[in-house]
Design a protein around this motif. Structure first.
Motif, PDB file in Angstrom:
ATOM      1  N   VAL A 175     -18.043   2.073 -23.637  1.00  0.00           N
ATOM      2  CA  VAL A 175     -17.310   2.358 -22.405  1.00  0.00           C
ATOM      3  C   VAL A 175     -18.288   2.649 -21.269  1.00  0.00           C
ATOM      4  O   VAL A 175     -18.133   2.151 -20.143  1.00  0.00           O
ATOM      5  CB  VAL A 175     -16.347   3.555 -22.603  1.00  0.00           C
ATOM      6  N   MET A 176     -19.316   3.434 -21.574  1.00  0.00           N
ATOM      7  CA  MET A 176     -20.308   3.770 -20.549  1.00  0.00           C
ATOM      8  C   MET A 176     -21.125   2.548 -20.139  1.00  0.00           C
ATOM      9  O   MET A 176     -21.558   2.438 -18.984  1.00  0.00           O
ATOM     10  CB  MET A 176     -21.225   4.876 -21.058  1.00  0.00           C
ATOM     11  N   LEU A 177     -21.324   1.616 -21.062  1.00  0.00           N
ATOM     12  CA  LEU A 177     -22.037   0.390 -20.739  1.00  0.00           C
ATOM     13  C   LEU A 177     -21.281  -0.408 -19.682  1.00  0.00           C
ATOM     14  O   LEU A 177     -21.890  -0.990 -18.762  1.00  0.00           O
ATOM     15  CB  LEU A 177     -22.219  -0.454 -22.006  1.00  0.00           C
ATOM     16  N   PHE A 178     -19.957  -0.430 -19.799  1.00  0.00           N
ATOM     17  CA  PHE A 178     -19.143  -1.117 -18.795  1.00  0.00           C
ATOM     18  C   PHE A 178     -19.288  -0.453 -17.430  1.00  0.00           C
ATOM     19  O   PHE A 178     -19.428  -1.132 -16.396  1.00  0.00           O
ATOM     20  CB  PHE A 178     -17.676  -1.130 -19.224  1.00  0.00           C
ATOM     21  N   PHE A 179     -19.293   0.877 -17.396  1.00  0.00           N
ATOM     22  CA  PHE A 179     -19.474   1.579 -16.124  1.00  0.00           C
ATOM     23  C   PHE A 179     -20.895   1.399 -15.598  1.00  0.00           C
ATOM     24  O   PHE A 179     -21.111   1.414 -14.377  1.00  0.00           O
ATOM     25  CB  PHE A 179     -19.129   3.059 -16.277  1.00  0.00           C
ATOM     26  N   SER A 180     -21.862   1.225 -16.499  1.00  0.00           N
ATOM     27  CA  SER A 180     -23.224   0.911 -16.055  1.00  0.00           C
ATOM     28  C   SER A 180     -23.225  -0.389 -15.269  1.00  0.00           C
ATOM     29  O   SER A 180     -23.870  -0.495 -14.212  1.00  0.00           O
ATOM     30  CB  SER A 180     -24.168   0.780 -17.256  1.00  0.00           C
ATOM     31  N   PHE A 181     -22.494  -1.372 -15.782  1.00  0.00           N
ATOM     32  CA  PHE A 181     -22.374  -2.646 -15.071  1.00  0.00           C
ATOM     33  C   PHE A 181     -21.733  -2.447 -13.707  1.00  0.00           C
ATOM     34  O   PHE A 181     -22.206  -2.975 -12.693  1.00  0.00           O
ATOM     35  CB  PHE A 181     -21.558  -3.649 -15.889  1.00  0.00           C
ATOM     36  N   LEU A 182     -20.635  -1.692 -13.677  1.00  0.00           N
ATOM     37  CA  LEU A 182     -19.916  -1.491 -12.412  1.00  0.00           C
ATOM     38  C   LEU A 182     -20.803  -0.818 -11.373  1.00  0.00           C
ATOM     39  O   LEU A 182     -20.884  -1.263 -10.220  1.00  0.00           O
ATOM     40  CB  LEU A 182     -18.661  -0.650 -12.660  1.00  0.00           C
ATOM     41  N   ILE A 183     -21.488   0.253 -11.766  1.00  0.00           N
ATOM     42  CA  ILE A 183     -22.307   1.000 -10.820  1.00  0.00           C
ATOM     43  C   ILE A 183     -23.508   0.176 -10.368  1.00  0.00           C
ATOM     44  O   ILE A 183     -23.845   0.144  -9.174  1.00  0.00           O
ATOM     45  CB  ILE A 183     -22.756   2.338 -11.445  1.00  0.00           C
ATOM     46  N   SER A 184     -24.155  -0.515 -11.303  1.00  0.00           N
ATOM     47  CA  SER A 184     -25.282  -1.373 -10.946  1.00  0.00           C
ATOM     48  C   SER A 184     -24.836  -2.479  -9.994  1.00  0.00           C
ATOM     49  O   SER A 184     -25.524  -2.783  -9.008  1.00  0.00           O
ATOM     50  CB  SER A 184     -25.896  -1.981 -12.207  1.00  0.00           C
ATOM     51  N   SER A 185     -23.685  -3.076 -10.263  1.00  0.00           N
ATOM     52  CA  SER A 185     -23.170  -4.147  -9.405  1.00  0.00           C
ATOM     53  C   SER A 185     -22.793  -3.606  -8.029  1.00  0.00           C
ATOM     54  O   SER A 185     -22.989  -4.286  -7.012  1.00  0.00           O
ATOM     55  CB  SER A 185     -21.964  -4.816 -10.064  1.00  0.00           C
ATOM     56  N   GLN A 186     -22.235  -2.406  -7.978  1.00  0.00           N
ATOM     57  CA  GLN A 186     -21.902  -1.809  -6.683  1.00  0.00           C
ATOM     58  C   GLN A 186     -23.155  -1.599  -5.831  1.00  0.00           C
ATOM     59  O   GLN A 186     -23.150  -1.867  -4.629  1.00  0.00           O
ATOM     60  CB  GLN A 186     -21.194  -0.466  -6.908  1.00  0.00           C
ATOM     61  N   ILE A 187     -24.212  -1.121  -6.453  1.00  0.00           N
ATOM     62  CA  ILE A 187     -25.473  -0.938  -5.731  1.00  0.00           C
ATOM     63  C   ILE A 187     -26.003  -2.291  -5.246  1.00  0.00           C
ATOM     64  O   ILE A 187     -26.513  -2.415  -4.120  1.00  0.00           O
ATOM     65  CB  ILE A 187     -26.509  -0.228  -6.620  1.00  0.00           C
ATOM     66  N   ASN A 188     -25.856  -3.327  -6.070  1.00  0.00           N
ATOM     67  CA  ASN A 188     -26.269  -4.665  -5.661  1.00  0.00           C
ATOM     68  C   ASN A 188     -25.436  -5.171  -4.484  1.00  0.00           C
ATOM     69  O   ASN A 188     -25.975  -5.799  -3.559  1.00  0.00           O
ATOM     70  CB  ASN A 188     -26.143  -5.639  -6.832  1.00  0.00           C
ATOM     71  N   VAL A 189     -24.134  -4.916  -4.517  1.00  0.00           N
ATOM     72  CA  VAL A 189     -23.262  -5.344  -3.420  1.00  0.00           C
ATOM     73  C   VAL A 189     -23.662  -4.638  -2.129  1.00  0.00           C
ATOM     74  O   VAL A 189     -23.759  -5.265  -1.053  1.00  0.00           O
ATOM     75  CB  VAL A 189     -21.786  -5.069  -3.755  1.00  0.00           C
ATOM     76  N   ILE A 190     -23.888  -3.343  -2.207  1.00  0.00           N
ATOM     77  CA  ILE A 190     -24.318  -2.584  -1.026  1.00  0.00           C
ATOM     78  C   ILE A 190     -25.623  -3.150  -0.474  1.00  0.00           C
ATOM     79  O   ILE A 190     -25.778  -3.343   0.739  1.00  0.00           O
ATOM     80  CB  ILE A 190     -24.481  -1.093  -1.383  1.00  0.00           C
ATOM     81  N   THR A 191     -26.568  -3.438  -1.376  1.00  0.00           N
ATOM     82  CA  THR A 191     -27.850  -4.006  -0.952  1.00  0.00           C
ATOM     83  C   THR A 191     -27.656  -5.371  -0.305  1.00  0.00           C
ATOM     84  O   THR A 191     -28.258  -5.670   0.732  1.00  0.00           O
ATOM     85  CB  THR A 191     -28.800  -4.145  -2.159  1.00  0.00           C
ATOM     86  N   GLY A 192     -26.811  -6.208  -0.903  1.00  0.00           N
ATOM     87  CA  GLY A 192     -26.563  -7.527  -0.339  1.00  0.00           C
ATOM     88  C   GLY A 192     -25.921  -7.472   1.028  1.00  0.00           C
ATOM     89  O   GLY A 192     -26.278  -8.246   1.930  1.00  0.00           O
ATOM     90  N   LEU A 193     -24.990  -6.551   1.228  1.00  0.00           N
ATOM     91  CA  LEU A 193     -24.289  -6.437   2.511  1.00  0.00           C
ATOM     92  C   LEU A 193     -25.202  -5.975   3.637  1.00  0.00           C
ATOM     93  O   LEU A 193     -24.880  -6.161   4.811  1.00  0.00           O
ATOM     94  CB  LEU A 193     -23.097  -5.488   2.374  1.00  0.00           C
ATOM     95  N   THR A 194     -26.344  -5.359   3.296  1.00  0.00           N
ATOM     96  CA  THR A 194     -27.275  -4.941   4.356  1.00  0.00           C
ATOM     97  C   THR A 194     -27.834  -6.140   5.109  1.00  0.00           C
ATOM     98  O   THR A 194     -28.356  -5.980   6.217  1.00  0.00           O
ATOM     99  CB  THR A 194     -28.448  -4.122   3.778  1.00  0.00           C
TER     100      THR A 194
END
Length: 264
Positions: free
Chosen positions: A147-166
């Motif tokens: 379950v935590m592995l799935f949230f690891s994906f979500l949080i990592s992807s969110q950080i990537n999205v934020i970085t991309g939007l910059t």
């Protein structure tokens, strides 16, 4: 409309499947990373029994599962978003009847599922065969970790999205993306467990989202966090998942007002 988003997962999975030969070398690379870290930590431990709360056996397990977890949650959503902005295709994406950020997350999940089945699982089997990895014996540890592995994906992807939007605001965010990758790998606990950082830095990292990507799931898998503690660290992940939605929404709406493109 929900079915359309699931289609993006399926399409990305099939796209990755077409180039699956590339991931056979990925298994080798991740195994080599585990091997280098294993022998490095073995030399550091020497005859010592514990370091930073990790026994030698726990450190070996932590290294193996952390690198193989990275094989699942890693993606290049930041680079994909940046490319869409630079080549102008983002303008077409914005007028289509779906949420652009949600589509990118679905595409990232499709890639993650492929990586989980074709890279993480085979790689973990090889790591168990080559190195003295101790697998959890409690079902709660396995369930909590997955379950935590799935949230690891979500949080990592969110950080990537934020970085991309910059890229909307700095036009060329190549430096930002490189800095992000170094920060995430280091401060998530992938390179060095957070408990081994200096006290003041460890305290700072405990109030940042990076620990939720690698360190917390790895602590559950190695048995350093058990029982009710699993729920507590899972709560930390859920908190950061919800908290990171705020800057994503803000950046997304600010970007739509600011949109201009370079090139076609």
């Amino acid at each position: 409309m929900l079915g359309a988003y699931f289609d993006f997962i399926r399409i990305r999975f099939l796209t990755m499947l077409a180039y699956r030969i590339n991931y056979y070398s990925g298994i080798l690379i991740y195994t080599l990373n585990i091997g280098v870290n294993y022998f490095t930590w073995k030399a550091i431990y020497g005859g010592g029994e514990s370091l930073g709360g990790f026994t030698g056996a726990q450190m070996t397990t932590y290294v193996a599962v952390s690198w193989m977890a990275r094989a699942f949650y890693f993606n290049n959503l930041d680079r994909e978003i940046s490319t869409d902005i630079r080549d102008g295709s983002i303008a077409i994406q914005f007028i289509r009847p779906y949420n652009y950020v949600l589509v990118k997350m679905m595409q990232g999940l499709g890639e993650g599922l492929f990586r989980f089945m074709m890279l993480m699982i085979p790689g973990m089997i090889i790591a168990v065969l080559l190195f003295p990895v101790q697998l959890p014996t409690e079902p709660s540890a396995w369930i909590g970790f997955l379950v935590m592995l799935f949230f690891s994906f979500l949080i990592s992807s969110q950080i990537n999205v934020i970085t991309g939007l910059t890229a909307f605001f700095v036009e060329n965010n190549e430096g930002v993306m490189r800095m992000k990758r170094v920060i995430v790998d280091l401060f998530s606990g992938l390179i060095v467990p957070i408990s081994l950082f200096p006290g003041w830095l460890s305290s700072v990292l405990h109030v940042l989202p990076f620990q939720a990507i690698t360190y917390l799931p790895g602590s559950v898998f190695t048995g350093r966090v058990q029982g009710v503690g699993i729920w507590n660290v899972l709560g930390v992940q859920v908190f950061w998942f919800l908290a990171l939605i705020i800057p994503i929404v803000w950046l997304y709406h600010a970007a739509r007002k600011r949109l201009f493109v370079q090139g076609g």
